[in-house]
Design an enzyme around this catalytic site. Structure first.
Site, PDB file in Angstrom:
ATOM      1  N   GLU A 164      26.634  95.763  72.254  1.00 16.81           N
ATOM      2  CA  GLU A 164      26.055  96.789  71.379  1.00 16.81           C
ATOM      3  C   GLU A 164      26.906  98.046  71.490  1.00 16.81           C
ATOM      4  O   GLU A 164      27.204  98.524  72.587  1.00 16.81           O
ATOM      5  CB  GLU A 164      24.594  97.071  71.778  1.00 16.81           C
ATOM      6  CG  GLU A 164      23.946  98.094  70.853  1.00 16.81           C
ATOM      7  CD  GLU A 164      22.418  98.008  70.800  1.00 16.81           C
ATOM      8  OE1 GLU A 164      21.850  97.036  71.335  1.00 16.81           O
ATOM      9  OE2 GLU A 164      21.807  98.912  70.212  1.00 16.81           O
ATOM     10  N   ARG A 165      27.298  98.551  70.345  1.00 16.01           N
ATOM     11  CA  ARG A 165      28.178  99.734  70.294  1.00 16.01           C
ATOM     12  C   ARG A 165      29.465  99.506  71.081  1.00 16.01           C
ATOM     13  O   ARG A 165      29.980 100.423  71.732  1.00 16.01           O
ATOM     14  CB  ARG A 165      27.470 100.985  70.814  1.00 16.01           C
ATOM     15  CG  ARG A 165      26.103 101.227  70.206  1.00 16.01           C
ATOM     16  CD  ARG A 165      26.137 101.290  68.717  1.00 16.01           C
ATOM     17  NE  ARG A 165      24.792 101.486  68.148  1.00 16.01           N
ATOM     18  CZ  ARG A 165      24.551 101.402  66.842  1.00 16.01           C
ATOM     19  NH1 ARG A 165      25.512 101.117  65.972  1.00 16.01           N
ATOM     20  NH2 ARG A 165      23.335 101.597  66.386  1.00 16.01           N
ATOM     21  N   LYS A 287      14.742 100.652  79.613  1.00 20.76           N
ATOM     22  CA  LYS A 287      14.512 101.384  78.361  1.00 20.76           C
ATOM     23  C   LYS A 287      13.142 100.944  77.870  1.00 20.76           C
ATOM     24  O   LYS A 287      12.959  99.788  77.502  1.00 20.76           O
ATOM     25  CB  LYS A 287      15.593 101.020  77.356  1.00 20.76           C
ATOM     26  CG  LYS A 287      15.384 101.566  75.938  1.00 20.76           C
ATOM     27  CD  LYS A 287      16.571 101.229  75.034  1.00 20.76           C
ATOM     28  CE  LYS A 287      16.368 101.735  73.616  1.00 20.76           C
ATOM     29  NZ  LYS A 287      17.561 101.493  72.756  1.00 20.76           N
ATOM     30  N   GLU A 291      12.811 102.848  70.539  1.00 23.75           N
ATOM     31  CA  GLU A 291      13.499 102.009  69.555  1.00 23.75           C
ATOM     32  C   GLU A 291      12.991 100.560  69.609  1.00 23.75           C
ATOM     33  O   GLU A 291      13.765  99.618  69.759  1.00 23.75           O
ATOM     34  CB  GLU A 291      15.021 102.086  69.739  1.00 23.75           C
ATOM     35  CG  GLU A 291      15.525 103.520  69.558  1.00 23.75           C
ATOM     36  CD  GLU A 291      17.041 103.663  69.624  1.00 23.75           C
ATOM     37  OE1 GLU A 291      17.708 102.811  70.242  1.00 23.75           O
ATOM     38  OE2 GLU A 291      17.547 104.638  69.049  1.00 23.75           O
ATOM     39  N   ARG A 324      15.086 105.285  81.782  1.00 24.84           N
ATOM     40  CA  ARG A 324      15.752 106.137  80.782  1.00 24.84           C
ATOM     41  C   ARG A 324      14.760 107.057  80.064  1.00 24.84           C
ATOM     42  O   ARG A 324      13.637 106.663  79.773  1.00 24.84           O
ATOM     43  CB  ARG A 324      16.506 105.275  79.771  1.00 24.84           C
ATOM     44  CG  ARG A 324      17.646 104.512  80.418  1.00 24.84           C
ATOM     45  CD  ARG A 324      18.350 103.613  79.427  1.00 24.84           C
ATOM     46  NE  ARG A 324      19.378 104.249  78.658  1.00 24.84           N
ATOM     47  CZ  ARG A 324      19.467 104.223  77.329  1.00 24.84           C
ATOM     48  NH1 ARG A 324      18.544 103.635  76.603  1.00 24.84           N
ATOM     49  NH2 ARG A 324      20.482 104.790  76.707  1.00 24.84           N
ATOM     50  N   ARG A 341      12.956 115.492  66.916  1.00 28.90           N
ATOM     51  CA  ARG A 341      13.453 114.511  67.888  1.00 28.90           C
ATOM     52  C   ARG A 341      14.069 115.165  69.117  1.00 28.90           C
ATOM     53  O   ARG A 341      13.956 114.650  70.222  1.00 28.90           O
ATOM     54  CB  ARG A 341      14.470 113.594  67.192  1.00 28.90           C
ATOM     55  CG  ARG A 341      15.143 112.651  68.137  1.00 28.90           C
ATOM     56  CD  ARG A 341      15.874 111.575  67.368  1.00 28.90           C
ATOM     57  NE  ARG A 341      16.830 110.922  68.237  1.00 28.90           N
ATOM     58  CZ  ARG A 341      17.659 109.958  67.841  1.00 28.90           C
ATOM     59  NH1 ARG A 341      17.642 109.542  66.585  1.00 28.90           N
ATOM     60  NH2 ARG A 341      18.494 109.404  68.689  1.00 28.90           N
ATOM     61  N   LYS A 365      20.149 111.403  78.911  1.00 34.05           N
ATOM     62  CA  LYS A 365      21.390 111.580  78.147  1.00 34.05           C
ATOM     63  C   LYS A 365      21.830 113.031  78.219  1.00 34.05           C
ATOM     64  O   LYS A 365      20.989 113.935  78.283  1.00 34.05           O
ATOM     65  CB  LYS A 365      21.193 111.161  76.689  1.00 34.05           C
ATOM     66  CG  LYS A 365      21.048 109.646  76.515  1.00 34.05           C
ATOM     67  CD  LYS A 365      21.097 109.213  75.049  1.00 34.05           C
ATOM     68  CE  LYS A 365      20.904 107.691  74.966  1.00 34.05           C
ATOM     69  NZ  LYS A 365      21.055 107.166  73.579  1.00 34.05           N
ATOM     70  N   ASP A 370      21.553 112.306  70.810  1.00 32.46           N
ATOM     71  CA  ASP A 370      22.117 110.986  71.054  1.00 32.46           C
ATOM     72  C   ASP A 370      23.640 110.977  71.005  1.00 32.46           C
ATOM     73  O   ASP A 370      24.212 110.467  70.047  1.00 32.46           O
ATOM     74  CB  ASP A 370      21.542 110.007  70.015  1.00 32.46           C
ATOM     75  CG  ASP A 370      21.845 108.561  70.358  1.00 32.46           C
ATOM     76  OD1 ASP A 370      22.334 108.306  71.470  1.00 32.46           O
ATOM     77  OD2 ASP A 370      21.585 107.698  69.506  1.00 32.46           O
ATOM     78  N   GLU A 392      23.376 110.734  81.871  1.00 32.76           N
ATOM     79  CA  GLU A 392      23.977 109.584  81.188  1.00 32.76           C
ATOM     80  C   GLU A 392      24.967 110.066  80.142  1.00 32.76           C
ATOM     81  O   GLU A 392      24.628 110.844  79.248  1.00 32.76           O
ATOM     82  CB  GLU A 392      22.870 108.742  80.512  1.00 32.76           C
ATOM     83  CG  GLU A 392      23.394 107.565  79.707  1.00 32.76           C
ATOM     84  CD  GLU A 392      22.281 106.677  79.105  1.00 32.76           C
ATOM     85  OE1 GLU A 392      21.140 106.691  79.609  1.00 32.76           O
ATOM     86  OE2 GLU A 392      22.573 105.970  78.120  1.00 32.76           O
ATOM     87  N   GLU A 398      30.634 105.686  70.348  1.00 38.33           N
ATOM     88  CA  GLU A 398      29.814 105.398  69.167  1.00 38.33           C
ATOM     89  C   GLU A 398      29.943 106.454  68.071  1.00 38.33           C
ATOM     90  O   GLU A 398      30.225 106.134  66.924  1.00 38.33           O
ATOM     91  CB  GLU A 398      28.343 105.252  69.595  1.00 38.33           C
ATOM     92  CG  GLU A 398      27.407 105.028  68.424  1.00 38.33           C
ATOM     93  CD  GLU A 398      25.958 104.788  68.864  1.00 38.33           C
ATOM     94  OE1 GLU A 398      25.670 104.854  70.072  1.00 38.33           O
ATOM     95  OE2 GLU A 398      25.130 104.528  67.979  1.00 38.33           O
ATOM     96  N   GLU A 516      36.097 116.819  66.337  1.00 36.81           N
ATOM     97  CA  GLU A 516      34.992 117.664  65.887  1.00 36.81           C
ATOM     98  C   GLU A 516      35.346 118.396  64.595  1.00 36.81           C
ATOM     99  O   GLU A 516      34.515 118.571  63.714  1.00 36.81           O
ATOM    100  CB  GLU A 516      34.646 118.682  66.976  1.00 36.81           C
ATOM    101  CG  GLU A 516      33.512 119.614  66.576  1.00 36.81           C
ATOM    102  CD  GLU A 516      33.085 120.563  67.693  1.00 36.81           C
ATOM    103  OE1 GLU A 516      33.952 120.945  68.512  1.00 36.81           O
ATOM    104  OE2 GLU A 516      31.893 120.912  67.746  1.00 36.81           O
TER     105      GLU A 516
HETATM  106  O1  GCW Z   1      22.787 105.701  70.460  1.00 36.49           O
HETATM  107  C1  GCW Z   1      21.778 104.797  70.309  1.00 36.49           C
HETATM  108  C2  GCW Z   1      22.470 103.565  69.875  1.00 36.49           C
HETATM  109  C3  GCW Z   1      21.740 102.306  70.228  1.00 36.49           C
HETATM  110  C4  GCW Z   1      21.395 102.363  71.718  1.00 36.49           C
HETATM  111  C5  GCW Z   1      20.525 103.577  71.958  1.00 36.49           C
HETATM  112  C6  GCW Z   1      20.176 103.756  73.429  1.00 36.49           C
HETATM  113  C7  GCW Z   1      21.325 100.589  73.302  1.00 36.49           C
HETATM  114  O2  GCW Z   1      22.731 103.654  68.500  1.00 36.49           O
HETATM  115  O3  GCW Z   1      22.597 101.245  69.938  1.00 36.49           O
HETATM  116  O4  GCW Z   1      20.779 101.195  72.170  1.00 36.49           O
HETATM  117  O5  GCW Z   1      21.207 104.734  71.571  1.00 36.49           O
HETATM  118  O6  GCW Z   1      20.820 104.562  74.075  1.00 36.49           O
HETATM  119  O7  GCW Z   1      19.261 103.126  73.910  1.00 36.49           O
END
Ligand code: GCW
Length: 684
Positions: A164-165, A287, A291, A324, A341, A365, A370, A392, A398, A516
């Site tokens: 993923e990513r 997690k 999502e 997380r 958010r 994070k 994100d 994190e 990404e 940027e």
């Molecule tokens: O940034 C988003 C991503 C998802 C990711 C999610 C996360 C693993 O688009 O792909 O899922 O964050 O951090 O959980």
């Protein structure tokens, strides 16, 4: 494998004759190893291999010495020679994973010593790094301990072999639903990680689907344990990402309620089973309620209840729960302007401060949204004095060019780490929260989402290796500079050619600002194509459920996050940060649109209007992307052809794609605002 880029920063080119002679005089050709310990074994093998490459001949391994020149390798407890080289106070200054490296001024002896074999292994990599970067050895006397306890990598790899990513090919861990049998590539990865001090890894995606839920079963555990052994030899503890609903999915229970005694008993038994096959197992990464992942909310419980249940199961074995904080409503109605958010993690977790067990670490994070190109620091770091926190980062790019664009992220990470939360007055930086010195918490550290895959050069874009390297170095020592890390990585990767070093270092250091400058402006996020997140689409997420808006209309742009008239997010910071972000005049330009909605004609501190800034920086950004390619082409024949060609191809794509970004964004904002570019350049 001799594929270009595979050796990464461990390539170790043969030294010049004079350098070799000087080294030989210092330590002869012998490694003195007098104890049996698996990590000392790894350390000795790494040192022997490294020196063989650097010197062109293999050193002899000896157990006893007559005082002839040698390198002594050992723990204070296991090697009399290692212990004798240091006074008691010098030995006492070395922590569990630390080391001392001493090179006698008059030659004849190098000693690498630690309290544990892991420390000695890090000391070996340190010595090899010194030699590889051409540092002076004579008289060197180092004592180093890692600043952070947890220095962790998160793989987002799935059992089907996808990542993923992931932007560097398929998984090196799984293929077609199975755990790979040939572990040689995983071993090479372990070497890379250990060489920069990484000590933990979660080997599967935080989105745990059915096949990975099965990793915790009898059928899969033996193979997971083999991977744990490979990492264990390099001092890296293995973690699993777990599915909160595992008691239902594989346990046959009807619920996963954290307060249900049956559910708790299931986790205890399962955890015991895991430790039977992996005594050094690190713990669980989770997690939950995010999502579409299951979590305690389903049962009306909170995240402390959820995390503590797992913590209780892991506690007898010394395991950790890494929980997380990426929890938010991903089904927001875009018409709803009240929900923000950015506020979510703080709103969910600060009420729980003090309720988590000792062996729970919250993984936050770096920013509240994100992993965007530019975000403020998550306000959680200053708000949870009674909770273990880890930061994190996302090494996988990404939202920062997907390893097709160059974006060296260490400067971004440094900014987050150096941010002063003010939680305990001035100097309460984020790095001091996660290294535990600020609040005196029990655990903490760094995590990064990995950027590697089965591409021959690991990271797709060869220069993206610097992000993995930089993450490890920074996790070990957050005081290192972005410049210093860039230079070190470049020297180890490409050698000592001065033009190469200066050029690559400068390219790395400029790259975040370049990226940027043609993507989303002034701290607004996204503006990317939905789902895959590559390439410009200004309204790609504007009318969607993900809570990622910029609110551009014909008059202005930006998100009002003030307490006075907006979402109140700015108030999640402590003073004076809260007031600074609350104030339109005092918010730094680069975060302006994150905190405020302003007209296009609003004048920035730079003196430009917002709209002119958007135009100018898109034009400049595209030019600077082109200049990156020019810089690199000057290195032709100074860098070997294979690696030269790989990087060139990526920079060519970046130069073209930066123009796409420039034109899409400029066209959008010109059409929206109707305000022309004062310099009359072409906008479509
Ligand atoms: O940034 C988003 C991503 C998802 C990711 C999610 C996360 C693993 O688009 O792909 O899922 O964050 O951090 O959980």
């Amino acid at each position: 494998s001799a594929e270009p880029g595979y050796a990464a920063w461990l390539g170790r080119e043969r030294l010049t004759d004079s350098a070799r002679l000087a080294l030989k005089a210092t330590w002869g050709q012998a490694l003195h190893v007098a104890e049996d310990d698996p990590h000392i074994e790894t350390a000795a093998a790494e040192l022997a291999d490294g020196l063989t490459k650097l010197m062109g001949e293999r050193p002899a391994r000896i157990r006893a010495s007559d005082g002839a020149p040698c390198i002594v390798l050992g723990t204070f407890g296991g090697s009399a020679k290692a212990a004798a080289a240091f006074h008691a106070a010098e030995r006492a200054a070395v922590g569990d994973e630390g080391y001392r490296v001493r090179v006698r001024e008059d030659g004849g002896r190098i000693t690498i010593a630690g309290a544990t074999g892991r420390g000695v292994l890090y000391g070996v990599f340190r010595l090899l790094r010194m030699i590889g970067t051409g540092a002076a050895l004579a008289g060197a006397d180092l004592c180093e301990n890692p600043a952070n306890e947890l220095r962790m990598i998160n793989q987002w790899d799935n059992a089907d072999g996808s990542v993923e990513r992931g932007y560097a090919g398929r998984s090196i861990f799984y293929r077609d639903g199975e755990i790979v049998r040939d572990l040689s590539r995983i071993r090479d990865y372990a070497r890379l990680l250990a060489s920069v001090g990484v000590n933990a890894i979660a080997i599967n995606n935080v989105n745990v689907h059915r096949p990975e839920t099965l990793f915790m079963t009898e059928r899969c555990l033996p193979r997971i344990a083999r991977i744990a052994d490979v990492f264990g030899a390099y001092g890296i503890r293995l973690f699993l990402s777990v599915n909160y609903a595992a008691p239902i999915e594989i346990g046959g229970l009807s619920a996963a309620d954290p307060l249900d005694p049956e559910v708790r008993a299931w986790w205890r038994a399962k955890t015991e089973e895991i430790y039977r096959s992996m005594p050094d197992f690190g713990g669980y990464l989770v997690k939950a309620d995010s999502e579409f992942r299951p979590g305690p909310f389903t049962y009306g419980r909170d995240h402390a209840d959820g995390a503590n249940m797992l913590a209780e199961a892991l506690q007898p074995f010394g395991g950790l729960v890494i929980w997380r904080c990426f929890v938010y409503n991903c089904k927001q109605d875009w018409r709803d302007r009240k929900t923000d958010r950015a506020r979510a993690a703080f709103d969910h977790f600060t009420p729980l401060d003090g309720r988590f067990r000792d062996n729970v670490v919250l993984q936050v994070k770096n920013g509240p949204m994100d992993f965007q190109v530019r975000e403020p620091v998550s306000p959680l770091f200053g708000a949870m004095a009674h909770t273990n926190l880890a930061i994190e980062f996302q090494a996988t790019q990404e939202y920062t060019g997907q390893q097709r664009h160059l974006c060296y992220l260490v400067p971004q990470w440094k900014e987050a780490l150096d941010f002063d939360t003010r939680a305990r007055g001035a100097g309460s930086t984020v790095k001091r929260v996660v290294d535990r010195s600020l609040f005196g918490t029990r655990h903490g550290g760094f995590a990064a989402v990995s950027n590697i895959g089965d591409d021959a050069n690991w990271t797709g874009h060869l220069l993206a290796q610097a992000n993995l390297y930089g993450f490890g170095r920074l996790a070990w020592d957050p005081e290192l500079s972005a410049e210093g890390i860039a230079e070190e990585w470049t020297r180890l990767t490409f050698g000592a050619d001065d033009l190469v070093v200066r050029t690559v270092r400068a390219m790395l250091l400029d790259s975040w600002s370049i990226y940027e400058s043609y993507t989303a402006p002034l701290g607004v996020g996204w503006m990317v194509k939905p789902n895959h997140h590559y390439g410009p689409d200004v309204d790609g997420y504007e009318y969607s459920m993900w809570g990622t808006y910029h609110f551009a209309d014909r008059d202005g742009i930006g998100v009002d996050r003030t307490a006075a008239t907006g979402t109140g997010y700015a108030r999640q910071y402590r003073e004076p940060n809260a007031s600074q972000y609350e104030s339109l005049e005092r918010t730094p330009d680069e975060l302006l649109l994150f905190f405020h909605h302003v007209p296009y004609t609003y004048r920035l501190k730079s003196g430009k209007t917002v709209i002119q800034h958007i135009y100018d920086s898109r034009f400049e950004g595209a030019e600077r992307a082109e200049a990156l390619l020019d810089s690199w082409t000057r290195l032709e024949r100074r860098v070997d052809d294979g690696r030269y060609a790989q990087v060139k191809a990526r920079l060519e794509e970046q130069a073209v794609h930066a123009k796409e970004w420039r034109d899409v964004l400029n066209a959008y904002f010109w059409r929206k605002s109707g305000i022309p570019d004062t310099r009359g350049r072409v906008i479509y």
